[in-house]
Design a protein around this motif. Structure first.
Motif, PDB file in Angstrom:
ATOM      1  N   TYR A   1       0.703  -1.217   0.089  1.00 44.59           N
ATOM      2  CA  TYR A   1      -0.035  -0.231  -0.073  1.00 44.59           C
ATOM      3  C   TYR A   1       0.925   1.356   0.000  1.00 44.59           C
ATOM      4  O   TYR A   1       0.254   2.294  -0.215  1.00 44.59           O
ATOM      5  N   GLY A   2       2.158   1.040   0.162  1.00 47.64           N
ATOM      6  CA  GLY A   2       3.019   2.343   0.080  1.00 47.64           C
ATOM      7  C   GLY A   2       2.969   2.964   1.561  1.00 47.64           C
ATOM      8  O   GLY A   2       3.169   4.394   1.654  1.00 47.64           O
ATOM      9  N   PHE A   3       3.038   2.335   2.663  1.00 48.54           N
ATOM     10  CA  PHE A   3       3.297   2.857   3.806  1.00 48.54           C
ATOM     11  C   PHE A   3       4.854   2.874   4.267  1.00 48.54           C
ATOM     12  O   PHE A   3       5.323   2.067   3.709  1.00 48.54           O
ATOM     13  N   LYS A   4       5.335   3.748   5.143  1.00 53.50           N
ATOM     14  CA  LYS A   4       6.767   3.894   5.404  1.00 53.50           C
ATOM     15  C   LYS A   4       7.113   2.594   6.594  1.00 53.50           C
ATOM     16  O   LYS A   4       8.224   2.192   6.265  1.00 53.50           O
ATOM     17  N   ARG A   5       6.251   2.387   7.501  1.00 52.93           N
ATOM     18  CA  ARG A   5       6.609   1.699   8.611  1.00 52.93           C
ATOM     19  C   ARG A   5       5.282   0.720   8.719  1.00 52.93           C
ATOM     20  O   ARG A   5       4.070   1.248   8.238  1.00 52.93           O
ATOM     21  N   SER A   6       5.601  -0.469   9.465  1.00 49.00           N
ATOM     22  CA  SER A   6       4.441  -1.208   9.809  1.00 49.00           C
ATOM     23  C   SER A   6       4.611  -1.798  11.420  1.00 49.00           C
ATOM     24  O   SER A   6       5.575  -1.608  11.886  1.00 49.00           O
TER      25      SER A   6
ATOM     26  N   LEU B   1      -1.480   8.472 -10.803  1.00 51.61           N
ATOM     27  CA  LEU B   1      -0.156   8.146 -10.467  1.00 51.61           C
ATOM     28  C   LEU B   1       0.028   7.977  -8.915  1.00 51.61           C
ATOM     29  O   LEU B   1       0.674   6.889  -8.266  1.00 51.61           O
ATOM     30  N   LYS B   2      -0.636   8.984  -8.152  1.00 54.56           N
ATOM     31  CA  LYS B   2      -0.982   8.856  -6.725  1.00 54.56           C
ATOM     32  C   LYS B   2      -1.396   7.419  -6.090  1.00 54.56           C
ATOM     33  O   LYS B   2      -0.908   7.066  -5.148  1.00 54.56           O
ATOM     34  N   ALA B   3      -2.478   7.061  -6.706  1.00 56.34           N
ATOM     35  CA  ALA B   3      -3.507   6.116  -6.409  1.00 56.34           C
ATOM     36  C   ALA B   3      -3.015   4.623  -6.922  1.00 56.34           C
ATOM     37  O   ALA B   3      -3.289   3.646  -5.932  1.00 56.34           O
ATOM     38  N   VAL B   4      -2.330   4.509  -7.918  1.00 55.37           N
ATOM     39  CA  VAL B   4      -2.396   3.102  -8.557  1.00 55.37           C
ATOM     40  C   VAL B   4      -1.625   2.205  -7.812  1.00 55.37           C
ATOM     41  O   VAL B   4      -1.775   0.872  -7.819  1.00 55.37           O
ATOM     42  N   GLY B   5      -0.453   2.605  -7.311  1.00 57.93           N
ATOM     43  CA  GLY B   5       0.242   1.720  -6.551  1.00 57.93           C
ATOM     44  C   GLY B   5      -0.323   1.033  -5.290  1.00 57.93           C
ATOM     45  O   GLY B   5       0.031  -0.355  -5.018  1.00 57.93           O
ATOM     46  N   THR B   6      -1.289   1.782  -5.017  1.00 54.82           N
ATOM     47  CA  THR B   6      -2.053   1.069  -3.604  1.00 54.82           C
ATOM     48  C   THR B   6      -3.117   0.522  -4.174  1.00 54.82           C
ATOM     49  O   THR B   6      -3.306  -0.711  -3.633  1.00 54.82           O
ATOM     50  N   VAL B   7      -4.038   0.934  -5.001  1.00 48.53           N
ATOM     51  CA  VAL B   7      -5.160   0.158  -5.516  1.00 48.53           C
ATOM     52  C   VAL B   7      -4.600  -1.279  -6.256  1.00 48.53           C
ATOM     53  O   VAL B   7      -5.141  -2.160  -5.745  1.00 48.53           O
ATOM     54  N   PHE B   8      -3.638  -1.189  -7.216  1.00 50.20           N
ATOM     55  CA  PHE B   8      -3.367  -2.368  -7.835  1.00 50.20           C
ATOM     56  C   PHE B   8      -1.993  -3.114  -6.969  1.00 50.20           C
ATOM     57  O   PHE B   8      -1.435  -3.969  -7.452  1.00 50.20           O
TER      58      PHE B   8
END
Lengths: 373, 373, 373, 373
Positions: free
Chosen positions: A55-60, D22-29
């Motif tokens: 999901y693109g988070f820095k940490r978990s 571009l902001k959302a695609v990495g998280t959505v998919f």
């Protein structure tokens, strides 16, 4: 321009939706406060790390207390199971961090009241996640009602119906066990929230609830279903309007049956979430012989649409509702002013849910205001 | 081929509809018994004579007793105001003449019970006029349910809503005065009849009724409205299904809101009289990813359609429903066997109406079977 | 009040429809002239006698010349196969009897021109049967256009599509053989008539036609299909509007796809015969943010509705269109003034059909006015 | 996990949409390649800087050559006016950078051919932006067709109609001047792309185009409109199917009229972008008397839906289509394999557009394959 670190607790359906919204909201609404996906919390360290990457988070983390306490986490989004809402919210409030909690607010009316009291006492920004009411179409419905375009309200019919348990052969699962809510606890809050927002407070109601399929296939033969499949209630609103609401998880063919029909003395409105980009309006301005329901397609002149798209009829979708929520949460944080719906609004929904359960037990009309934990 | 002389009492809305049906039915259905428009009865001799000429009747009268007693009148259709139903029906039964009575059967449950008892004791052919349930689409709905295509029934939502009194400025008239029925007495019987036909008997219910506009402009200033504008009730059917029904004469934008949604364990049905030539069916036979509601246009393969037209989708209309009624009445006379709905069926509707009124007064659930005159 | 003896030639689909209409029209419209079903003509004496009994005619014959010549037959309705239209119509005209001819008027443009010339020279009342354009909704469409409510017309899309030959396994039959019309001759006339009535004359067009299924199962193996299955054309109207029309008998799922969308500079209209009691209107009077298509349900304030029913939304059906035709035919006879559509109007439709066939052959734009037999 | 720096040229309608995607695609998919918003290009330095802040880009420029040349920009998205497409694309190709170009590809067919040849010669990943065909519903339409569920295709009716210039009083603007495309150049490419994707190549066509409003209010009085307002064409596809397509910017009431109806020998499909979450399917599997169009709501079992939402009927919107495009562009970069639609596909659309213009001039059928720059 300023950024704010956000922590998300939960990596399921709603955890992902909030993550997408955090990524997109700053660009869609060009917000003053740009959220940063700081930390995500799942039930295991490995799972959390995997989701952080996905999901693109820095940490978990696998411990929500770590997330809430982390200094870089400046706001908390609770998208974990309902039974965890209370403790997490109270911890975030104690840490003086703005908190967004998925619906339904608390597991019980008592929990919701405790959460609300704590948030208000601390003066912490607090919000509950009722996303469906944030579509441009439902926001437009509210504008039309408030402007008096359909006159004094006299009747509303509303429902939140789906069919994910319509088939009696669907096996028992966490949804059919006591620890979880039935259709009343899970689905009715959305549509109760809608009518409270659109019509106003409910004074009294009479309800009937049913478990349609009393057993379902379990791992060791038939397993008892421990919560309700469907129900409905009649009500009177404080403004005199009558209401009839239905909730169901066994409504064959209904996928997202969040729908309402509102009748006033000068017109009427109809909406169905399955076609969320249209609002049907019957007004009294039409010339004789030209009356009828008009299908209004949402567009840039309607609330919150233009940020998504400049073309009318091009349409917004499910995730866009969550982006609107995120914008409101950021705005509340930025301004320090609460944005609807707050914990108090969520608590009002819980109170109606409790009244429905009470009426079903007593087989009598119940005055909603009498209900307190 | 044989002919039968028919007398029609009443020259209003329904009197004309039955006259048209008598003219057309023999050709549409090519019936064995061909009706002859023998005599028509209005409130004045002049008016009756005028209508006899306009509608094509042989003779006319201003006295329904004359019509009932006339030897050439071999069957009687009652399309006069509700308060006259009892006396006329009893006279026709006493004269041993088949009798068709417009809905609602009697002015009170007691009247209906008396009429039913008399008709059954005399063995006279008797029918009540619930025309809407006779569309090919609603007959198809019944076939689908009876064949088990949507499984065990679990929920029905139904309504009969119109808007002829939605505007508060509409002056008081006979409809708003005590002598007449409100929405409960006037509109609910149609949709109650529908659910009794489609779902089965109602065991218990809880209701709420309202006069939305308490006064209306009268000849001498504001005049009190003496009956109800809208109402609704929750119910349980004998087969376990739940129901939610609404009736209204103030539902802005609704012209012929006779509509139902029926959910079963294997599918669902939807119908709205405003598009009476379509029935929406969701069945469970669709392949994964292909599920949804299907719009079935009525056609020659559906009940009673082919007599009107050989082309599917070409459509039947309001008067065609009355022609189907006429066919059934003629068939009952020809065979001596009653055809649904008999006075007894009309009486069952009255009983539910009485239960709704009772529940509204007592603010409690009412067992329908407990109600007797 | 006066009666008029009518003879009907043909006992199929349309023969029955006209018989029903003759029975009902005097009561529905309370006409000054009451039609009497005097004589019916079928292809055999026995068949004609059977139909006379079934439909309620006084007498019958297997020879249309007998019917046309009979002194009690004062008006003639031609509902027999298209190839017989010319001779029967000419005989009726020669006998100075009002004549109503089912569409399409003549088998060829030449036939139609001959029939029209004869009728006009004799001054005999003459009409062609284009029933669909007589629904209250399509009559309302014309009123709206003529009143300028949607401004100057700029585009129309229209179709008459059905699916009775969509399945390639449907065997060859009379419809697929040369003696009969294909989709062009059989279905396009209805919708061409509609656009001529609603938009005005067509100046030029370019067309494409296709036989989709070149053979079908015949009694002795595959049989060649001898006429077209589908086609479409682009056109320019005299008023400058553009048009795009489609006709098909292989449009899967289309049962009565007589539909049009008309765009003007101030609004638009949409209609589909499959929901014949609704007309969709988009006008430019709506407030900003309230624009959209409005679903107008037909009711007593719309053309010819009130005679059928006093309740809006209660609906008319296929046979009611034929009753409206019968009313117009009676009115034309009563007043001696022709009522639209006359033979000349039917001839105009044939001319467009001929232009479509010509354009398909030449692969060029065709000027409609250039076409003469 | 790897990131890739992306540059976006253009900050209008589509520039913003791509930024959100571009902001959302990495998280959505949860893509393997995570895009970074590296640089954005507007027409002024100040404007570019403002948009970089608003949309969340690291850097900005007013010179697209700077953006294309920047080493941190590893892929280029062209969302600037059509006349700039060629030069930017050729520069990106020369720099060996993957390039995504908004539709329509080149300003002329010649430009498109040059761009396509360059991209293919260089072996650079290239894509064109036809977003509407990427909805789950339209992807499902393609699956259904390819699986043969509606049989051999026989007819398609399609349109891209909007109403933004329907009102003759709307002043002249850049859209109505020669430098810009009319409805043909601007709107038809979307729906031409759709039918090429769903039906296959077009062999020949005949077209008609019109400027409905020849002048519009300009700054100094009436100003000539220099391009077309509406048009339509008939065509034959390589597979034998017939097509009828319409494009318009003056279709009153149409907001996003991207719609198609596709008829096959075994069924049919209908879609309208104004209700983009539904696909209507008529298949031939229904039991007799149960046939009809079924409304399929998109859900997780349909292409690309599940990444957005786990609930059927919850719906995707306009921006989600752009996110799907972004996913495909990233996937093409990651794998080095082109993803539909490439420049070559965009070029095919331009060729059909050119054929429409040619046919309108010559008033003749045109063979599409004959057209080359």
């Amino acid at each position: 321009m300023k950024s704010i670190g956000v922590g998300v607790i939960g990596t399921g359906y709603m955890g992902k939706a909030h993550s997408v919204a955090l990524k997109a909201v700053g660009t869609v609404f060009e917000t003053a406060l740009k959220p940063v996906c700081e930390m995500i919390c799942a039930t295991s360290e490995a799972g959390a790390a995997e989701k952080a990457a996905a999901y693109g988070f820095k940490r978990s983390t696998a411990d929500w207390r770590v997330l809430v306490a982390d200094p870089a986490v400046e706001a908390v989004i609770i998208a974990s199971p309902q039974r965890t809402h209370r403790d997490i919210a109270l911890a975030a409030i104690a840490a003086d961090k703005p908190v967004f909690c998925e619906k339904p607010l608390g597991e019980t009316l008592q929990d919701s009241e405790v959460m609300t009291a704590a948030a208000e006492a601390a003066g912490v920004v607090n919000m509950v996640g009722f996303n469906y009411i944030r579509t441009p179409a439902s926001q437009l419905a509210r504008q039309i009602i408030e402007a008096g375009e359909i006159g004094r309200l006299v009747h509303v019919r509303a429902e939140h119906t789906e069919d994910f348990l319509a088939d009696p052969e669907t096996p028992a699962n966490w949804r059919t066990r006591e620890a979880s809510s039935g259709a009343l606890g899970d689905l009715s809050p959305h549509i109760i929230n809608a009518v409270l927002r659109l019509i106003g407070p409910i004074e009294s109601l009479v309800a009937d609830i049913q478990t349609v399929h009393e057993t379902r296939p379990g791992p060791d033969g038939p397993e008892k279903v421990e919560n309700d499949d469907q129900g409905h209630f009649l009500c009177r609103f404080a403004n005199g309007a009558m209401g009839s609401l239905t909730f169901s998880r066994v409504a064959s063919g209904r996928k997202m049956g969040y729908a309402y029909e509102i009748y006033g003395t000068k017109g009427a409105l109809r909406f169905d979430q399955e076609d969320q980009n249209a609002l049907w309006l019957c007004d009294s301005d039409a010339a004789p012989g030209r009356e009828g329901y008009r299908k209004i397609l949402t567009g840039p002149e309607h609330p919150d649409y233009q940020a998504f798209c400049l073309g009318p009829g091009h349409g917004t979708g499910y995730n866009d509702q969550i982006i609107i929520e995120a914008r409101d949460f950021l705005k509340a944080i930025e301004t320090g002013r609460p944005r609807w719906p707050t914990f108090r609004d969520g608590c009002d929904v819980n109170r109606v849910v409790a009244a429905v359960a009470r009426s079903n037990q007593t087989r009598n009309w119940v005055t909603v205001g009498d209900l307190h934990a």
